[in-house]
Design a protein around this motif. Sequence first.
Motif, mmCIF file in Angstrom:
data_model
loop_
_atom_site.group_PDB
_atom_site.id
_atom_site.type_symbol
_atom_site.label_atom_id
_atom_site.label_comp_id
_atom_site.label_asym_id
_atom_site.label_seq_id
_atom_site.Cartn_x
_atom_site.Cartn_y
_atom_site.Cartn_z
ATOM 1 N N ASP A 9 0.861 -1.186 0.000
ATOM 2 C CA ASP A 9 0.000 0.000 0.000
ATOM 3 C C ASP A 9 0.898 1.237 0.000
ATOM 4 O O ASP A 9 1.622 1.491 0.956
ATOM 5 N N GLY B 285 -0.042 4.362 -0.327
ATOM 6 C CA GLY B 285 -0.731 5.598 0.058
ATOM 7 C C GLY B 285 0.052 6.425 1.061
ATOM 8 O O GLY B 285 0.172 7.646 0.929
ATOM 9 N N LYS C 279 -5.911 8.366 -10.452
ATOM 10 C CA LYS C 279 -5.735 7.860 -9.103
ATOM 11 C C LYS C 279 -6.679 6.676 -8.854
ATOM 12 O O LYS C 279 -6.293 5.677 -8.245
ATOM 13 N N GLU C 280 -7.894 6.800 -9.390
ATOM 14 C CA GLU C 280 -8.892 5.751 -9.220
ATOM 15 C C GLU C 280 -8.417 4.413 -9.793
ATOM 16 O O GLU C 280 -8.643 3.358 -9.213
ATOM 17 N N THR D 133 -6.212 2.548 -7.345
ATOM 18 C CA THR D 133 -6.666 2.422 -5.971
ATOM 19 C C THR D 133 -7.799 1.396 -5.885
ATOM 20 O O THR D 133 -8.690 1.387 -6.728
ATOM 21 N N GLY E 217 -9.725 1.653 -0.786
ATOM 22 C CA GLY E 217 -8.795 2.745 -0.539
ATOM 23 C C GLY E 217 -7.324 2.390 -0.492
ATOM 24 O O GLY E 217 -6.487 3.229 -0.147
ATOM 25 N N LYS E 218 -6.949 1.158 -0.840
ATOM 26 C CA LYS E 218 -5.534 0.808 -0.846
ATOM 27 C C LYS E 218 -4.893 1.307 -2.148
ATOM 28 O O LYS E 218 -5.366 1.003 -3.241
ATOM 29 N N VAL E 219 -3.822 2.078 -2.022
ATOM 30 C CA VAL E 219 -3.149 2.619 -3.203
ATOM 31 C C VAL E 219 -2.113 1.599 -3.674
ATOM 32 O O VAL E 219 -1.053 1.444 -3.077
#
Lengths: 358, 443
Positions: free
Chosen positions: B129, B131, B144-145, B148, B152-154
């Motif tokens: 992750d 983020g 960004k979407e 991800t 919500g984990k990037v």
Amino acid sequence: MTANPVAPDKPQTPPPAHDDAHERRLRARGRRGRLDVRLSPYLYISPFFLLFALTGLFPLIYTAWVATRQWNTITGDGGVAVCGAVCGSTDPSIFANFQWVLNQPAFWDALRNTFSIFLISTIPQLIAALILAAILDANLKAKTFWRMGVLLPYVIAPSAAAIIFSQIFSDQSGLINTFLGWIGVSPVPWHANTLASHIAIASIVNFRWTGYNTLILLAAMQAIPRDVFEASVVDGAGRVRQLVSVTIPMLRPTLIFVIITSTIGGLQIFDEPQMFTQGTSGYGGPNRQFLTVSLYLWDLGFNHVSIGQPNLGRSAAVAWLLFLIVVAFAIVNFLLTRRIASAGGAPARKHHAKEVAR
Amino acid sequence: MKNATRKGFGAVAGAAVLALAASACSNGGSDDASGDTTDAGGQVTIKVSTFNNFGLGAPSDTRPGADLWAKYEAEHPNVKIDEVVAASSDDARAAFNTAISTGTGAYDIQAVDVDWMPSIMAQPDAFVDLGAYAGDNDWLDWKKEQGTTPDGKVVGLGTDIGPEGICYRSDLFAAAGLPTDRAEVATLLGGADATWDKYFEVGQQYTDATGKAWFDSSAAVFQGMVNQIEYSHVDKDGNVIAGTNPDVKAAFDKVTAAALAGQSAGLQQWSDDFNAAFKSDKFATTLCPAWFINNIKGNAGADFTGWDIADVFPGGGGNWGGSFLVVPEQSKVKEEAAKLAAWITAPEQQAAVFAAASNFPSSPTAQADPSVADKTEPFLNDAPVGQIFANRAKAVTVVPFKGAQYFDIQTKMADALNRVDVTKEQSPQQSFDQWLQDVKALS
């Protein structure tokens, strides 16, 4: 290293009659010696079999295992294979991947193309190699130069050769079609027409392998005793007659070797059609014009990586089918070899020996 | 005698089994590509895998670059960066998939093309992750979407994007009596309301006037069209809708009709013919994402004049390509790798890459930076490419959903288009029917 089984190491004194112990010792030593003679060769060649087990047998068995599973490159093993919508069955079966492959028109196209390219390349190639070898075997000036010359294409990396040939065979800007345009002939659709694409690929294969086979045949020709040729000249044979009646019969074992290796290589053809593919997708042509079995197995295993698709399992199934086909061909070749070796080769040699003697 | 022989074979077989077992053990124990990355002095080696040209390394004649590795190494003396560049994203993908599936051999940072991002997003647990590391970086929302997960984990940090304009040959336009000024060309194609119908209509005028092709390849144009459909081949639940989606069929029909009317140069994307055609007069326009300028320049030669770019795109904005950086969980130095990935994708570095290598930043801050916004491209008749691609990026409203099956189905679609356009062996309907069969076989 090998003890002589009969030579005793004691001073030779006449043995007392019926010395059981000595007899037993001798017999034991004989047995050990025989065992040694029997076993040692296997030990000496065992490194090969150990390596083969590691690098050949293990992958073979592992591939068979993968072929029965729903194996995806990314997510790994997903249980026993299922054929799915293609054959309308969702029952797990260890043959499901094979069923799936055999139901693919792409597989049959690939098989057809493989045999077609194999025949178009191997037959002219071996004939050309034989003639070239016969020419190189004659008394030429600068022999080594010419002999190295035929091997040069073999040294070129397959991908390099394919890049050069893909420019020669480009449909619009290629060398051949440009030339045909100059003399008013309509261009050949090298990538669209199935037969044209096979001829183009076969010419890449022939470019690379003719020289290699020529040198092997040449080496075998050099081993033929010169007096046989002299005798045939005395008998009034011309160059062609010499090739047909003397050289080819005496080359049989080598010819068989060359045929078998060419068969195996031809059935596994991959580099040339892969590089002949234009662009980066659609391997083997948009309508599978030159998709070969190896290319299909690679495309299936490494380009179709959708999650949920057992791509590696199916690819492994293709690999095994290809393996079985090659084995079948090897067996046919083996039987042929035995026939020729027992019926053709030996009498032919005797016959020539007689001729020489005369 | 017989026995002895058999015993011999038995011994050999036994030894082989032992050897196998031994090798299996040693494999499990020590084989790891990223092993031994930290030496006694605290030196860390980060292995990075990229493809084509990310513009990150030292520049050379054939590969422009911003020399970012040297800069990072200078700022972090304990870090050494080792970049491995694959020739194509296909090559990189094959190696990457193998590494992830076997659990060993992955690089510490992997560059991932947007087309195979779905396979990454399907297994977020295998990746770090990012983020927490990339807090100060910013991206366009849709970019960004894509990197991800829903919770919500990037997983992926965006590098570049591929906003598309229309590149055109001003000399060929002039010869056909069309306007050559890039603002007028944009208006000619419909300006802000440009549609594909308008694009093919102007194309027909050009083809009728000159007898030459309007665009390079049906598959390339279709790619531009399909990237504007939110759910094209796969719906949001992952079901294959390729055969029944009227939008896909409509796009297919439009492209093949234009091709059969002589508007296509009949080239297969990325083939030798395709590459060679950029310096010939075979076609007049091509869809033009930012990174593609390098390809045109490379194929035509940097001294070739005539190519220009218009700030317009049919059917609204379009995005083609663009990549992400991910850090696999199996990396031995994932802390350091995550920090480097965050640094590379920070606005300043993205701006530097665009200045050096034309890969357009996905960060709005970087896009606003003067070095990006004011960049002009001498090869395209000094076009203000910074401004044009910023406008093109703003025009992108649809983010296409690319489910797991998308890549395979789209590859088969390219084959179908090539059967009509390149090899000319089938009618559009025949080819479409065969595509439906191919899609069915992908199950």
